[in-house]
Motif scaffolding. Structure first.
Motif, PDB file in Angstrom:
ATOM      1  N   ASP A 148       0.827  -1.207   0.000  1.00  0.00           N
ATOM      2  CA  ASP A 148       0.000   0.000   0.000  1.00  0.00           C
ATOM      3  C   ASP A 148       0.865   1.263   0.000  1.00  0.00           C
ATOM      4  OD1 ASP A 148       0.903  -0.500   2.572  1.00  0.00           O
ATOM      5  OD2 ASP A 148      -0.960   0.063   3.562  1.00  0.00           O
ATOM      6  N   GLN A 204       2.181   1.887  -3.484  1.00  0.00           N
ATOM      7  CA  GLN A 204       1.158   2.465  -4.344  1.00  0.00           C
ATOM      8  C   GLN A 204       0.995   3.963  -4.078  1.00  0.00           C
ATOM      9  OE1 GLN A 204      -0.284   0.999  -6.829  1.00  0.00           O
ATOM     10  NE2 GLN A 204       0.258  -1.138  -6.473  1.00  0.00           N
ATOM     11  N   PRO A 247      -3.153  -1.901  -8.085  1.00  0.00           N
ATOM     12  CA  PRO A 247      -3.480  -1.683  -6.674  1.00  0.00           C
ATOM     13  C   PRO A 247      -4.537  -2.625  -6.126  1.00  0.00           C
ATOM     14  CG  PRO A 247      -3.421   0.393  -7.883  1.00  0.00           C
ATOM     15  CD  PRO A 247      -3.327  -0.686  -8.896  1.00  0.00           C
ATOM     16  N   PRO A 283      -3.324  -6.984  -4.501  1.00  0.00           N
ATOM     17  CA  PRO A 283      -2.194  -7.055  -3.557  1.00  0.00           C
ATOM     18  C   PRO A 283      -1.654  -8.467  -3.457  1.00  0.00           C
ATOM     19  CG  PRO A 283      -4.283  -6.907  -2.389  1.00  0.00           C
ATOM     20  CD  PRO A 283      -4.599  -6.688  -3.836  1.00  0.00           C
TER      21      PRO A 283
END
Length: 255
Positions: A130, A133, A177, A180
């Motif tokens: 995360d 991203q 995204p 994952p």
């Protein structure tokens, strides 16, 4: 550049492609390094030793004994100290001319919005999907080149995502995204120390080429548009073509 600097950086200045103008560009450059762990530690040391004038290092963590197997910017005496402070001390002893800004906090959207536009290049040395991203989105928005790497077990990856190039992919083109991966942090699976060091050094090399303008020199290229896969068991490097995803959630429609 003064005579002392010419001596310090002489082995770069001896390279045919490395002029005093190239070194001056480094001296005036700003690199943002997010993560002062296995990747960030060697990357920071090579950026500082090469003379990148300003380094901003971001990491919220403290030095742990388990880090010292690979995070060479830290020492045993600094266990418990913020990683960015430890890194700042090492870099000051390595090259006191370099200005090091230490941010002992997590990289969130507010921090990235403030610091990414100030940088000439960003090095993603994190290990969370995360966060990667978020960094990618911030670099795309600010049009700042991103040098990204990872290492787990005996496998490493590296690429450059340069939004200044009209057809270059972004990180999300390769790693969407909404897809994952399974948990792959080295705290869970382990990592071969020389491999993670190698990947961090390669990140520094890609950043230095961009900052010094060597990506424009004949016979030179960055890893933009390519994904390098490094096998730490055999030291073989496989290069894959990285293409922009026309349906990318981050950069689609920005050709």
């Amino acid at each position: 550049m003064d005579d002392t600097q010419r001596l310090r950086y002489s082995r770069h200045l001896l390279l045919d492609e490395w002029s005093e103008d190239a070194q001056d560009r480094l001296l005036g450059a700003h690199a943002l390094v997010i993560g002062a762990g296995g990747l960030g530690a060697p990357a920071l040391m090579y950026l500082a030793s090469a003379g990148v004038g300003r380094l901003t290092v971001v990491d919220h963590d403290t030095v742990d004994l388990t880090n010292l197997q690979r995070q060479i910017v830290h020492t045993t005496e600094r266990v418990g100290e913020p990683k960015v402070v430890s890194a700042q001390r090492t870099l000051a002893s390595l090259n006191p001319e370099v200005q090091v800004q230490a941010l002992a906090q997590a990289a969130d959207e507010a921090l990235l919005a403030q610091w990414v536009p100030q940088a000439d290049v960003v090095l993603d040395c994190t290990d969370r999907f995360d966060t990667r991203q978020m960094i990618n989105r911030a670099c795309r928005q600010a049009r700042v080149p991103l040098v990204s790497a990872s290492a787990i077990r005996f496998d490493g990856q590296l690429s450059v995502f340069d939004p200044r190039l009209p057809t270059a992919p972004c990180y999300a083109c390769l790693f969407p995204p909404d897809q994952p991966p399974e948990e792959t942090r080295c705290a869970m699976l382990g990592v071969f120390a020389p491999l993670v060091g190698m990947m961090g050094v390669m990140q520094a090399g890609e950043a230095l080429k961009l900052l010094a303008g060597l990506d424009q020199a004949p016979g030179h290229d960055t890893a933009a548009g390519r994904l390098l896969l490094v096998d730490g068991r055999t030291w073989q490097i496989t290069t894959l073509k990285a293409r922009r995803d026309p349906a990318c959630a981050v950069c689609a429609g920005r050709l």
